[in-house]
Scaffold this motif. Structure first.
Motif, PDB file in Angstrom:
ATOM      1  N   SER A 172       7.036  21.580 -25.082  1.00 16.54           N
ATOM      2  CA  SER A 172       7.493  22.988 -25.707  1.00 16.54           C
ATOM      3  C   SER A 172       7.536  22.876 -27.421  1.00 16.54           C
ATOM      4  N   LEU A 173       7.835  21.628 -27.668  1.00 19.74           N
ATOM      5  CA  LEU A 173       7.839  21.497 -29.051  1.00 19.74           C
ATOM      6  C   LEU A 173       6.482  21.535 -29.756  1.00 19.74           C
ATOM      7  N   THR A 174       5.535  20.764 -29.232  1.00 20.28           N
ATOM      8  CA  THR A 174       4.086  20.891 -29.745  1.00 20.28           C
ATOM      9  C   THR A 174       3.276  22.226 -29.535  1.00 20.28           C
ATOM     10  N   ASP A 175       3.321  22.619 -28.304  1.00 23.14           N
ATOM     11  CA  ASP A 175       2.534  23.627 -27.801  1.00 23.14           C
ATOM     12  C   ASP A 175       3.103  25.070 -28.233  1.00 23.14           C
ATOM     13  N   LEU A 176       4.346  25.374 -28.278  1.00 19.73           N
ATOM     14  CA  LEU A 176       5.368  26.601 -28.539  1.00 19.73           C
ATOM     15  C   LEU A 176       5.720  26.624 -30.070  1.00 19.73           C
ATOM     16  N   CYS A 177       6.124  25.578 -30.501  1.00 20.80           N
ATOM     17  CA  CYS A 177       6.977  25.393 -31.765  1.00 20.80           C
ATOM     18  C   CYS A 177       5.916  25.001 -32.746  1.00 20.80           C
ATOM     19  N   GLY A 178       4.737  24.536 -32.399  1.00 24.12           N
ATOM     20  CA  GLY A 178       3.867  23.951 -33.425  1.00 24.12           C
ATOM     21  C   GLY A 178       4.068  22.917 -34.055  1.00 24.12           C
ATOM     22  N   LEU A 179       4.946  21.989 -33.663  1.00 19.15           N
ATOM     23  CA  LEU A 179       5.188  20.516 -34.491  1.00 19.15           C
ATOM     24  C   LEU A 179       4.193  19.595 -33.916  1.00 19.15           C
ATOM     25  N   ASP A 180       4.050  18.836 -34.949  1.00 22.98           N
ATOM     26  CA  ASP A 180       2.925  17.763 -34.507  1.00 22.98           C
ATOM     27  C   ASP A 180       3.689  16.685 -33.584  1.00 22.98           C
ATOM     28  N   THR A 181       3.204  15.775 -33.278  1.00 25.87           N
ATOM     29  CA  THR A 181       3.548  14.880 -32.245  1.00 25.87           C
ATOM     30  C   THR A 181       4.597  14.157 -33.166  1.00 25.87           C
ATOM     31  N   GLU A 182       4.549  13.527 -34.150  1.00 21.96           N
ATOM     32  CA  GLU A 182       5.517  12.708 -34.678  1.00 21.96           C
ATOM     33  C   GLU A 182       6.934  13.466 -35.090  1.00 21.96           C
TER      34      GLU A 182
END
Length: 222
Positions: A172-182
């Motif tokens: 949800s955070l990487t795909d939808l919010c655009g955050l990188d993994t770290e």
């Protein structure tokens, strides 16, 4: 036709076992590569037809679950670096980091399992539940549950954490919010710490005296 001899039956059983092993090994190779895991891809790597692969494994979730057995450590092995810690927050933070980095490394397989079970809700319980073992290992050795009320609060905390210590939350955070993994892992670690600190700081949290409150206070600046 002449009856099948015992030798022929053994030979067929051995060949079937070898084929199954080849399919599982091919799946493991795909999992560790991080690529999307599909039955056609696995079959191709194993040198068998897709139909043969399906004869051994009825669907992709069953195959991936089998292949993960030798790729995933036990909860105790995973949390060995913090085995000596009595701080539940530090232990949970480590468990979260461990799970989400392994999810990232194996994300092709993880996404395949999520996709397969989302389209078939009754199969959701067939998903590997590694998060639950890690959460148990992080909390059970250091959080007392010696009364019914304390046990109930601990169970509630584990349920709350299961929504955060998860591949679904990471994606949800990487795909939808655009955050990188770290950044995504750090965000979920903060959320885990907030949830656990709140729950364990409540009166009657199942710990003798104020030991856990003192531990939380002393580590809250981390």
């Amino acid at each position: 036709m002449p009856p099948t001899s015992k030798r022929e039956r053994v030979s067929r059983a051995e060949q079937k076992a070898r084929t199954r092993t080849a399919i599982v090994e091919a799946c493991r190779e795909l999992i560790t590569s991080g690529r999307m895991v599909t039955m056609p891809e696995v079959a191709g790597r194993a040198g068998v037809s897709e139909a043969t692969a399906y004869r051994h494994f009825s669907e992709i979730v069953e195959l991936i679950t089998t292949a993960l057995v030798d790729l995933w450590p036990t909860p105790a092995e995973a949390l060995a670096p913090v085995a000596g810690s009595t701080d539940p927050l530090a232990r949970l933070e480590f468990a979260t980091d461990f799970l989400l980095r392994r999810v990232t490394a194996y994300q092709g397989a993880v996404r395949a399992v999520i996709a397969a079970t989302v389209t078939s809700p009754p199969r959701v319980r067939d998903r590997p539940g590694f998060r639950f073992g890690l959460i148990d290992q992080a909390l059970d050795p250091v959080v007392a549950a010696d009364t019914p009320a304390a046990a109930q609060r601990l169970t509630q905390l584990k349920q709350d954490l299961a929504a955060v210590v998860s591949a679904d939350a990471l994606f949800s955070l990487t795909d939808l919010c655009g955050l990188d993994t770290e950044a995504a892992i750090a965000s979920l670690q903060r959320t885990v710490r907030t949830i656990a600190r709140t729950a364990l700081s409540e009166p009657g949290n199942g710990h003798p005296g104020e030991a856990i409150a003192d531990s939380i206070t002393s580590n809250s600046g981390r």
